[in-house]
Design a protein around this motif. Structure first.
Motif, short mmCIF file in Angstrom:
data_model
loop_
_atom_site.label_atom_id
_atom_site.label_comp_id
_atom_site.label_asym_id
_atom_site.label_seq_id
_atom_site.Cartn_x
_atom_site.Cartn_y
_atom_site.Cartn_z
N GLU A 184 -2.91 -61.73 -16.48
CA GLU A 184 -3.80 -61.13 -15.48
C GLU A 184 -3.15 -59.88 -14.87
O GLU A 184 -3.82 -58.86 -14.67
N ARG A 207 -3.28 -57.10 -17.47
CA ARG A 207 -4.63 -56.56 -17.62
C ARG A 207 -4.98 -55.62 -16.46
O ARG A 207 -5.61 -54.59 -16.66
N ALA A 208 -4.57 -56.00 -15.27
CA ALA A 208 -4.83 -55.14 -14.10
C ALA A 208 -4.08 -53.81 -14.25
O ALA A 208 -4.63 -52.74 -13.95
N GLU A 209 -2.85 -53.86 -14.74
CA GLU A 209 -2.07 -52.63 -14.94
C GLU A 209 -2.68 -51.79 -16.06
O GLU A 209 -2.72 -50.57 -15.98
N LYS A 268 -5.81 -51.56 -16.81
CA LYS A 268 -6.98 -50.87 -16.25
C LYS A 268 -6.55 -49.71 -15.36
O LYS A 268 -7.14 -48.62 -15.42
N ARG A 269 -5.53 -49.94 -14.54
CA ARG A 269 -5.06 -48.90 -13.62
C ARG A 269 -4.50 -47.70 -14.38
O ARG A 269 -4.91 -46.56 -14.19
N CYS A 298 2.31 -52.55 -20.41
CA CYS A 298 1.67 -53.51 -19.50
C CYS A 298 2.30 -54.89 -19.61
O CYS A 298 2.42 -55.61 -18.60
N SER A 325 4.15 -56.76 -16.56
CA SER A 325 3.80 -58.12 -16.17
C SER A 325 5.05 -59.00 -16.05
O SER A 325 5.19 -59.77 -15.09
#
Length: 163
Positions: free
Chosen positions: A45, A48-50, A52-53, A76, A80
């Motif tokens: 998670e 995935r957030a990184e 997108k950023r 990424c 993580s």
């Protein structure tokens, strides 16, 4: 890893007149992605957030290509692991006690160090640091780069057609 300087960008060699007189490779630019694809399913998670950023930033700069997606995924993944290991250290402290009662560095500190090293390498490759951004080619879609405009002007001047 090889020692020495990173290669000078082709555009810079041409602008400087290629003082070494070595053959200059023509570089084909890969088309940039307008949108970042969905992150790989195997990323956590946090990863995935990184994705997108950072993907949004790279797409906005128009430097992200299909060829870069593996490097972005690896960055990424390292990010993580770094965040997870940092969280573990925050919760459990920088040191742990051995069976003999001695203190030693928490094992997560090694993970933090390795992840930061990997992140730094991928950040440089993707243009995510101030110094690496100066080496990343940023071109607008359907618009010639400053270098291409310069070359076109030089060609017009050389052929005697100015316009």
């Amino acid at each position: 890893m090889t020692a020495g300087r990173k290669p000078k960008p082709t555009e810079l060699k041409v602008l400087q007149g290629n003082p070494g007189k070595r053959p200059v490779r023509k570089v084909r630019k890969a088309p940039t992605l307008q949108r970042t694809p969905s992150p790989p399913d195997w990323l956590t998670e946090i990863g995935r957030a990184e994705w997108k950023r950072v993907g949004k930033l790279l797409s906005k700069l128009q430097v992200l290509t299909d060829a870069d997606l593996s490097a972005l995924a690896a960055y990424c993944d390292a990010y993580s692991r770094w965040r997870s290991a940092r969280q573990m250290i925050e919760e459990q402290g920088l040191t742990t006690e051995t069976g003999a009662g001695n203190l030693k560095a928490h094992p997560a500190t090694v993970v933090v160090h390795q992840a930061i090293t990997e992140m730094r390498q991928f950040m440089n490759e993707l243009g995510l640091t101030p110094s690496s951004r100066t080496r990343v080619n940023q071109t607008k879609r359907n618009e010639p780069s400053e270098f291409e405009k310069f070359l076109a002007k030089r060609q017009r001047e050389a052929s005697g057609t100015d316009g």
